[in-house]
Design a protein around this motif. Sequence first.
Motif, PDB file in Angstrom:
ATOM      1  N   PRO A  11       0.833  -1.215   0.000  1.00 50.14           N
ATOM      2  CA  PRO A  11       0.000   0.000   0.000  1.00 50.14           C
ATOM      3  C   PRO A  11       0.860   1.254   0.000  1.00 50.14           C
ATOM      4  CG  PRO A  11      -0.859  -1.581   1.577  1.00 50.14           C
ATOM      5  CD  PRO A  11       0.454  -2.129   1.084  1.00 50.14           C
ATOM      6  N   SER A  12       0.283   2.324  -0.442  1.00 51.65           N
ATOM      7  CA  SER A  12       1.018   3.590  -0.597  1.00 51.65           C
ATOM      8  C   SER A  12       1.674   4.002   0.717  1.00 51.65           C
ATOM      9  CB  SER A  12       0.058   4.684  -1.074  1.00 51.65           C
ATOM     10  OG  SER A  12       0.735   5.916  -1.152  1.00 51.65           O
ATOM     11  N   GLY A  13       2.965   4.288   0.630  1.00 54.26           N
ATOM     12  CA  GLY A  13       3.702   4.765   1.785  1.00 54.26           C
ATOM     13  C   GLY A  13       4.263   3.687   2.672  1.00 54.26           C
ATOM     14  N   GLN A  14       4.044   2.379   2.353  1.00 51.95           N
ATOM     15  CA  GLN A  14       4.513   1.290   3.203  1.00 51.95           C
ATOM     16  C   GLN A  14       5.605   0.500   2.495  1.00 51.95           C
ATOM     17  OE1 GLN A  14       1.431  -1.198   4.764  1.00 51.95           O
ATOM     18  NE2 GLN A  14       0.150   0.541   5.426  1.00 51.95           N
ATOM     19  N   THR A  15       6.515  -0.045   3.321  1.00 49.92           N
ATOM     20  CA  THR A  15       7.605  -0.886   2.819  1.00 49.92           C
ATOM     21  C   THR A  15       7.781  -2.050   3.762  1.00 49.92           C
ATOM     22  OG1 THR A  15       9.268   0.404   4.015  1.00 49.92           O
ATOM     23  CG2 THR A  15       8.782   1.076   1.743  1.00 49.92           C
ATOM     24  N   CYS A  16       8.712  -2.928   3.448  1.00 55.70           N
ATOM     25  CA  CYS A  16       9.060  -4.029   4.344  1.00 55.70           C
ATOM     26  C   CYS A  16       9.657  -3.478   5.619  1.00 55.70           C
ATOM     27  CB  CYS A  16      10.039  -4.968   3.637  1.00 55.70           C
ATOM     28  SG  CYS A  16      10.632  -6.328   4.686  1.00 55.70           S
ATOM     29  N   SER A  17       9.373  -4.154   6.734  1.00 54.53           N
ATOM     30  CA  SER A  17       9.867  -3.684   8.025  1.00 54.53           C
ATOM     31  C   SER A  17      11.359  -3.903   8.198  1.00 54.53           C
ATOM     32  CB  SER A  17       9.106  -4.392   9.157  1.00 54.53           C
ATOM     33  OG  SER A  17       9.288  -5.798   9.066  1.00 54.53           O
ATOM     34  N   CYS A  19      13.621  -4.142   5.285  1.00 54.43           N
ATOM     35  CA  CYS A  19      14.371  -3.603   4.160  1.00 54.43           C
ATOM     36  C   CYS A  19      13.482  -2.628   3.411  1.00 54.43           C
ATOM     37  CB  CYS A  19      14.866  -4.724   3.240  1.00 54.43           C
ATOM     38  SG  CYS A  19      13.532  -5.566   2.356  1.00 54.43           S
ATOM     39  N   PRO A  20      14.049  -1.854   2.517  1.00 51.21           N
ATOM     40  CA  PRO A  20      13.231  -0.857   1.800  1.00 51.21           C
ATOM     41  C   PRO A  20      12.435  -1.419   0.624  1.00 51.21           C
ATOM     42  CG  PRO A  20      15.521  -0.623   1.180  1.00 51.21           C
ATOM     43  CD  PRO A  20      15.489  -1.685   2.236  1.00 51.21           C
ATOM     44  N   ALA A  21      12.222  -2.742   0.595  1.00 49.75           N
ATOM     45  CA  ALA A  21      11.490  -3.337  -0.525  1.00 49.75           C
ATOM     46  C   ALA A  21      10.062  -2.815  -0.554  1.00 49.75           C
ATOM     47  CB  ALA A  21      11.492  -4.860  -0.402  1.00 49.75           C
ATOM     48  N   LYS A  22       9.565  -2.546  -1.757  1.00 48.22           N
ATOM     49  CA  LYS A  22       8.219  -2.024  -1.930  1.00 48.22           C
ATOM     50  C   LYS A  22       7.264  -3.032  -2.569  1.00 48.22           C
ATOM     51  CE  LYS A  22       9.753   2.771  -2.409  1.00 48.22           C
ATOM     52  NZ  LYS A  22       9.701   4.001  -3.233  1.00 48.22           N
ATOM     53  N   LYS A  23       7.764  -4.285  -2.828  1.00 49.03           N
ATOM     54  CA  LYS A  23       6.922  -5.309  -3.436  1.00 49.03           C
ATOM     55  C   LYS A  23       6.960  -6.570  -2.592  1.00 49.03           C
ATOM     56  CE  LYS A  23       7.471  -3.695  -8.213  1.00 49.03           C
ATOM     57  NZ  LYS A  23       7.872  -4.067  -9.600  1.00 49.03           N
ATOM     58  N   MET A  30       1.461 -17.363   2.795  1.00 51.48           N
ATOM     59  CA  MET A  30       2.136 -16.320   3.566  1.00 51.48           C
ATOM     60  C   MET A  30       2.810 -15.357   2.605  1.00 51.48           C
ATOM     61  SD  MET A  30       3.748 -18.440   6.773  1.00 51.48           S
ATOM     62  CE  MET A  30       4.443 -19.716   5.731  1.00 51.48           C
ATOM     63  N   ARG A  31       2.993 -14.128   3.066  1.00 50.69           N
ATOM     64  CA  ARG A  31       3.546 -13.073   2.227  1.00 50.69           C
ATOM     65  C   ARG A  31       4.995 -12.788   2.599  1.00 50.69           C
ATOM     66  NH1 ARG A  31      -1.756 -12.002   3.100  1.00 50.69           N
ATOM     67  NH2 ARG A  31      -3.027 -11.541   1.236  1.00 50.69           N
ATOM     68  N   PHE A  32       5.785 -12.576   1.551  1.00 50.02           N
ATOM     69  CA  PHE A  32       7.190 -12.258   1.720  1.00 50.02           C
ATOM     70  C   PHE A  32       7.502 -11.081   0.826  1.00 50.02           C
ATOM     71  CE2 PHE A  32       6.658 -16.706   2.621  1.00 50.02           C
ATOM     72  CZ  PHE A  32       7.407 -16.914   3.784  1.00 50.02           C
ATOM     73  N   CYS A  33       8.461 -10.244   1.282  1.00 48.51           N
ATOM     74  CA  CYS A  33       8.893  -9.146   0.424  1.00 48.51           C
ATOM     75  C   CYS A  33       9.755  -9.704  -0.685  1.00 48.51           C
ATOM     76  CB  CYS A  33       9.632  -8.083   1.220  1.00 48.51           C
ATOM     77  SG  CYS A  33      11.302  -8.532   1.704  1.00 48.51           S
ATOM     78  N   ASN A  35      12.700  -9.468  -1.226  1.00 52.15           N
ATOM     79  CA  ASN A  35      14.010  -9.908  -0.750  1.00 52.15           C
ATOM     80  C   ASN A  35      13.921 -11.116   0.166  1.00 52.15           C
ATOM     81  OD1 ASN A  35      15.333  -7.862  -2.159  1.00 52.15           O
ATOM     82  ND2 ASN A  35      15.032  -6.413  -0.468  1.00 52.15           N
ATOM     83  N   GLY A  36      12.701 -11.654   0.351  1.00 48.64           N
ATOM     84  CA  GLY A  36      12.542 -12.883   1.117  1.00 48.64           C
ATOM     85  C   GLY A  36      12.164 -12.693   2.566  1.00 48.64           C
ATOM     86  N   HIS A  37      11.967 -11.469   3.030  1.00 53.23           N
ATOM     87  CA  HIS A  37      11.577 -11.242   4.425  1.00 53.23           C
ATOM     88  C   HIS A  37      10.079 -11.445   4.588  1.00 53.23           C
ATOM     89  CE1 HIS A  37      15.228  -8.510   4.114  1.00 53.23           C
ATOM     90  NE2 HIS A  37      15.610  -9.532   4.880  1.00 53.23           N
ATOM     91  N   ARG A  38       9.705 -12.107   5.662  1.00 56.46           N
ATOM     92  CA  ARG A  38       8.293 -12.356   5.901  1.00 56.46           C
ATOM     93  C   ARG A  38       7.607 -11.054   6.303  1.00 56.46           C
ATOM     94  NH1 ARG A  38       5.648 -16.683  10.201  1.00 56.46           N
ATOM     95  NH2 ARG A  38       3.468 -16.151   9.753  1.00 56.46           N
ATOM     96  N   VAL A  39       6.471 -10.839   5.690  1.00 55.27           N
ATOM     97  CA  VAL A  39       5.730  -9.609   5.961  1.00 55.27           C
ATOM     98  C   VAL A  39       4.802  -9.847   7.137  1.00 55.27           C
ATOM     99  CG1 VAL A  39       4.108  -7.924   5.037  1.00 55.27           C
ATOM    100  CG2 VAL A  39       5.854  -8.936   3.556  1.00 55.27           C
ATOM    101  N   GLU A  40       4.968  -9.042   8.206  1.00 49.45           N
ATOM    102  CA  GLU A  40       4.164  -9.210   9.402  1.00 49.45           C
ATOM    103  C   GLU A  40       2.920  -8.346   9.321  1.00 49.45           C
ATOM    104  OE1 GLU A  40       4.743 -11.380  11.544  1.00 49.45           O
ATOM    105  OE2 GLU A  40       6.781 -12.006  11.007  1.00 49.45           O
ATOM    106  N   ARG A  41       2.097  -8.476  10.357  1.00 48.82           N
ATOM    107  CA  ARG A  41       0.812  -7.789  10.388  1.00 48.82           C
ATOM    108  C   ARG A  41       0.906  -6.269  10.407  1.00 48.82           C
ATOM    109  NH1 ARG A  41      -4.286  -9.194  14.301  1.00 48.82           N
ATOM    110  NH2 ARG A  41      -5.608  -7.460  13.634  1.00 48.82           N
ATOM    111  N   PRO A  42       1.940  -5.653  11.025  1.00 47.82           N
ATOM    112  CA  PRO A  42       1.984  -4.191  11.042  1.00 47.82           C
ATOM    113  C   PRO A  42       1.943  -3.548   9.674  1.00 47.82           C
ATOM    114  CG  PRO A  42       3.517  -5.045  12.649  1.00 47.82           C
ATOM    115  CD  PRO A  42       2.995  -6.231  11.867  1.00 47.82           C
ATOM    116  N   GLN A  43       2.198  -4.352   8.572  1.00 41.93           N
ATOM    117  CA  GLN A  43       2.145  -3.768   7.242  1.00 41.93           C
ATOM    118  C   GLN A  43       0.724  -3.519   6.765  1.00 41.93           C
ATOM    119  OE1 GLN A  43       4.733  -2.682   5.760  1.00 41.93           O
ATOM    120  NE2 GLN A  43       6.004  -3.357   7.468  1.00 41.93           N
ATOM    121  N   GLY A  44      -0.273  -3.934   7.588  1.00 40.81           N
ATOM    122  CA  GLY A  44      -1.643  -3.630   7.225  1.00 40.81           C
ATOM    123  C   GLY A  44      -2.427  -4.815   6.712  1.00 40.81           C
TER     124      GLY A  44
END
Length: 567
Positions: A11-17, A19-23, A30-33, A35-44
């Motif tokens: 979502p607009s304005g959010q990145t991986c917690s 790394c600066p990955a935007k996808k 499960m969702r990963f950025c 770069n392979g980092h698991r995306v946690e709940r704080p990302q929305g």
Amino acid sequence: MVPPRKHHRFPSGQTCSECPAKKWYLDNGMRFCQNGHRVERPQGYVQFDVDQEGDGFGSMGKTLTVKKEKREKPKQQLSGNEGRKLYLECLQLILRKQLRWLIKEKRLNGELEGVVRDLWLLRVGGFKGIEKKREEAEEGGAGERRKKRRRGVSVDEGEEEEGGLMMFSSQTEGEGEKGNRRRDWGSELWDLPGVMDTLGLVYLGCVMRGEPVRVGDVWRWARNGWMPFLSAIDYIPKEWKDRLPIWAHQSLLTRYVKFKGGELHKRVMGLLIGYKENHGLIFPAVAAPPLLFLSIKDLALPADVHPYAQNICELLQLRYSFPTRETNHERHTLLDIPDVLLTAALVVATKYLYPLDSIDRHPRDHNDVLSMKMNWKVWEQVFANHEDKKPPMLEFEGMNPQKIWTMDKKDITELLNWFQDTQIEKNPTNETEIDRLFPLERIPPVTRVQGPTEDEIEARLQRVGKAMQLIKPQLDARTRTGGGGGGGGVIKTKRIGSDYREYRFVEELDGHAKRFYEVVADISGMGLEELVRAVYSLDQLLYNWQRMEKKQIKHESGIGEWIDRGE
């Protein structure tokens, strides 16, 4: 061959917690950025919702967006005219609480509130943007209460009493209209009042009502924590404090007022001069007899001092209203305040009737005032523990850091309270984790200092009265015969007023006189230096009157001899 992953944008304005990955991409529910980092709940997002029974294991559930927590936006501090108006409303609230305390605890007449209300309106009525007609405020308040009764809404008792002293509204006439909203505060008659002005208004209200209240009484009630004054900021609602300007917040921190003496007298003089020049208001004379009686009782002095103190004022043709002297210039001194005049006259009368030195003086007969001698040693013992005043606060702002090592536990606590009160932001916009884990405790209110009770005052009077000594009368002169020649000399007996001593500076005070001046200054609410100056000024008026009387007597006696010789 592994199929290519399908990437999605955050979502607009959010990145991986991490790394600066935007996808991000989806893998086994499960969702990963990218770069392979698991995306946690704080990302929305909620990660996945699986069927624990096994039918749809690994399947992705509904994707939900977590709503952001709404943070309460801190209220902005007011500035300019709006800030000044809110500050005046805070002062009026404190003034009302002081009046309620006087009426409830000291049993003063309830009409005092109306008198002080009128004085307050005159004090702040000249400020542009603040002035509001009292009649409109009262009519508006009464109409609002009538509407509530018609709708069946109960009206609290506090609302009924609120009409006695209406609070000024922050919204003034023409506030919402377009146009120039500028307020010129530099051209007002008076400066903005301070918290000490509320005490001055309370005293002047007592003068208007003829109540037996001295400036020193109001000063002690405020200093000892009885009357609402110390920590005045604690009486203000939180919604008001949050919007007060910084300068207004600091001026309401009365917990650290020094109370060296004389502050309230100077403020009273400023009010007296201001009401006279700006509104032509002349205050009535104070009730001298009961005020003198109260001072004599507090000081444990003989009753003979009372008429002599009044005679001094009448002899010099001094009034009990401001100003006490007829002057052609506009410069006034503390002696022009009736309360200070009565205190100075009491000291002069005491020094005249019951001298504070060790010189022997004798009465002419048993009816002479000198037939009873004051035992000043016993008097000092009675007032040896006269320490009912609030301990002086240290000057923390300009204090040497090395002094902290010499402080006791009580001073350290007061230092930390001062730091929390004046140096820490009360409503931080960005609260940190430390602030939440270690919240600041509420500063305890200032403890009341208990003064002497009525029984203790009566016990002091009895003890000092029993210690007075009876002096035998003595002739005006005693002849001493010489040796065989039969010659002799004359030794004059010292009478009342002999070797009367004046004190011009505080450094000249010594012995019983120093202790007597200190106790009088504390009871009257004056500084020691101001008291010495006022008494010395009255001494000089008496000296000039005596010199003029002697000249007039000599002149009249000279005219009489000339007429006799002419006949």
